[in-house]
Design a protein around this motif. Structure first.
Motif, mmCIF file in Angstrom:
data_model
loop_
_atom_site.group_PDB
_atom_site.id
_atom_site.type_symbol
_atom_site.label_atom_id
_atom_site.label_comp_id
_atom_site.label_asym_id
_atom_site.label_seq_id
_atom_site.Cartn_x
_atom_site.Cartn_y
_atom_site.Cartn_z
ATOM 1 N N GLY A 221 -13.102 -46.076 -103.181
ATOM 2 C CA GLY A 221 -13.417 -44.831 -103.874
ATOM 3 C C GLY A 221 -12.516 -43.686 -103.486
ATOM 4 O O GLY A 221 -12.961 -42.532 -103.437
ATOM 5 N N GLY A 222 -11.273 -43.988 -103.174
ATOM 6 C CA GLY A 222 -10.330 -42.928 -102.835
ATOM 7 C C GLY A 222 -10.385 -42.463 -101.401
ATOM 8 O O GLY A 222 -9.793 -41.447 -101.048
ATOM 9 N N GLY A 223 -11.130 -43.188 -100.565
ATOM 10 C CA GLY A 223 -11.174 -42.850 -99.147
ATOM 11 C C GLY A 223 -12.267 -41.890 -98.731
ATOM 12 O O GLY A 223 -12.375 -41.549 -97.552
ATOM 13 N N THR A 224 -13.052 -41.433 -99.675
ATOM 14 C CA THR A 224 -14.120 -40.480 -99.341
ATOM 15 C C THR A 224 -15.491 -41.146 -99.468
ATOM 16 O O THR A 224 -15.638 -42.131 -100.200
ATOM 17 N N PRO A 225 -16.485 -40.627 -98.769
ATOM 18 C CA PRO A 225 -16.431 -39.410 -97.957
ATOM 19 C C PRO A 225 -15.824 -39.651 -96.574
ATOM 20 O O PRO A 225 -16.069 -40.672 -95.949
ATOM 21 N N PHE A 226 -15.023 -38.679 -96.137
ATOM 22 C CA PHE A 226 -14.615 -38.659 -94.747
ATOM 23 C C PHE A 226 -15.863 -38.342 -93.924
ATOM 24 O O PHE A 226 -16.847 -37.808 -94.446
ATOM 25 N N LEU A 227 -15.810 -38.639 -92.639
ATOM 26 C CA LEU A 227 -16.973 -38.419 -91.785
ATOM 27 C C LEU A 227 -16.641 -37.447 -90.665
ATOM 28 O O LEU A 227 -15.578 -37.549 -90.048
ATOM 29 N N VAL A 228 -17.561 -36.529 -90.412
ATOM 30 C CA VAL A 228 -17.423 -35.592 -89.293
ATOM 31 C C VAL A 228 -18.703 -35.649 -88.474
ATOM 32 O O VAL A 228 -19.776 -35.282 -88.958
ATOM 33 N N ASP A 229 -18.582 -36.148 -87.246
ATOM 34 C CA ASP A 229 -19.704 -36.178 -86.313
ATOM 35 C C ASP A 229 -19.567 -34.968 -85.411
ATOM 36 O O ASP A 229 -18.751 -34.941 -84.491
ATOM 37 N N ALA A 230 -20.360 -33.937 -85.683
ATOM 38 C CA ALA A 230 -20.203 -32.649 -85.005
ATOM 39 C C ALA A 230 -21.171 -32.447 -83.849
ATOM 40 O O ALA A 230 -21.209 -31.356 -83.266
#
Length: 287
Positions: A221-230
């Motif tokens: 799917g175009g590489g998304t969603p990217f993930l951010v573990d904050a």
């Protein structure tokens, strides 16, 4: 004007965070305290740890408000030989009331997730998912698209620092415009973030297998969603300032005597990690 009692504060808190808006498994509301006791100093924190309780006691707090429950799971003893027992005893002996707003604060507006949305740079948002009929998480669009590395760097500046920092999965130059988020542990809503066509999903406590599988599936799917573990503590701590401001304003509007009223957000980072060693950044990522 009359002296503020705990019951007056509870009336406002329960209007801000209704008990029936919490998830069915949750344990929220008043844990310790006498509704008739006076309240002048209020302390707020993410977790009711022994250190946080000691901090509240030392500050002379009459009420400690936390996001996470002290007694989420059943206990059979509150002897001081256990951490839970020592916590309850410390609160009772010092006449410090404890109030918990957990998943009912997650779904509140304003609440935990609206505060995180603001930190992400979002203004207009909609629910990410519905759980037990309640809106969980948020999704919205940035005014201007950003490279993933810039988005993560800006988010880091808006969050309180923690030993674990921020972990990012995705190319540093990946384009971020649509953002999904959920404060606290959120790998259960990765599929919801994908269904919402999010470019990035901001949350915490992402486990290896769900995160890896999500990145593998994103290739189609175009590489998304990217993930951010904050970080769990960081993503849920922003709400505390808003909570105390709204509480004070609501009490004042009700005609309460605010002379001597004081509030304080805990300075203790209750992230369980102390430091990191040997972290390696992928080529192209911020140093």
């Amino acid at each position: 004007m009359t002296q503020i009692r705990l019951r007056d504060v509870l009336t406002v808190l329960e209007r801000m965070f209704p008990v029936d808006s919490a998830q069915s498994w949750d344990r929220v509301g008043l844990v310790t305290g006498d509704p008739d006791q006076p309240v002048r100093r209020v302390h707020a924190a993410v977790d009711p740890t022994l250190e946080v309780i000691e901090e509240a006691r030392d500050a002379g707090a009459d009420l400690l408000i936390t996001h996470h429950p002290l007694l989420l799971r059943g206990v059979h003893s509150v002897a001081t030989t256990s951490a839970k027992g020592a916590s309850v005893t410390s609160l009772v002996v010092s006449d410090t009331a404890l109030f918990v707003a957990h998943t009912n604060a997650d779904v509140a507006e304003p609440g935990v997730n609206s505060a995180l949305a603001q930190a992400c740079g979002l203004t207009d948002t909609e629910p990410l998912s519905l759980e037990e009929g309640r809106a969980m998480g948020r999704v919205g669009e940035l005014d201007v698209a950003l490279p993933l590395a810039d988005f993560a760097t800006r988010l880091a500046a808006a969050l309180p620092p923690a030993p674990g920092g921020i972990r990012v999965a995705g190319p540093a130059d990946g384009v971020v415009r649509r953002v999904a988020l959920l404060g606290g542990a959120g790998d259960g809503l990765i599929d919801a973030a994908r269904a919402a066509d999010a470019d990035v999903y901001v949350t915490s406590d992402l486990r290896h297998h769900p995160a890896l599988e999500a990145r593998e599936e994103s290739r189609a799917g175009g590489g998304t969603p990217f993930l951010v573990d904050a970080g769990h503590w960081a993503t849920e701590s922003l709400w505390l300032d808003h909570l105390l401001t709204d509480l004070g304003n609501s009490l004042a509007a009700s005609g309460a005597d605010m002379v001597g009223w004081e509030t304080h957000v805990s300075t203790i980072c209750t992230d369980p990690w102390s430091f990191t060693v040997g972290a390696q950044t992928a080529p192209g990522g911020p140093q």
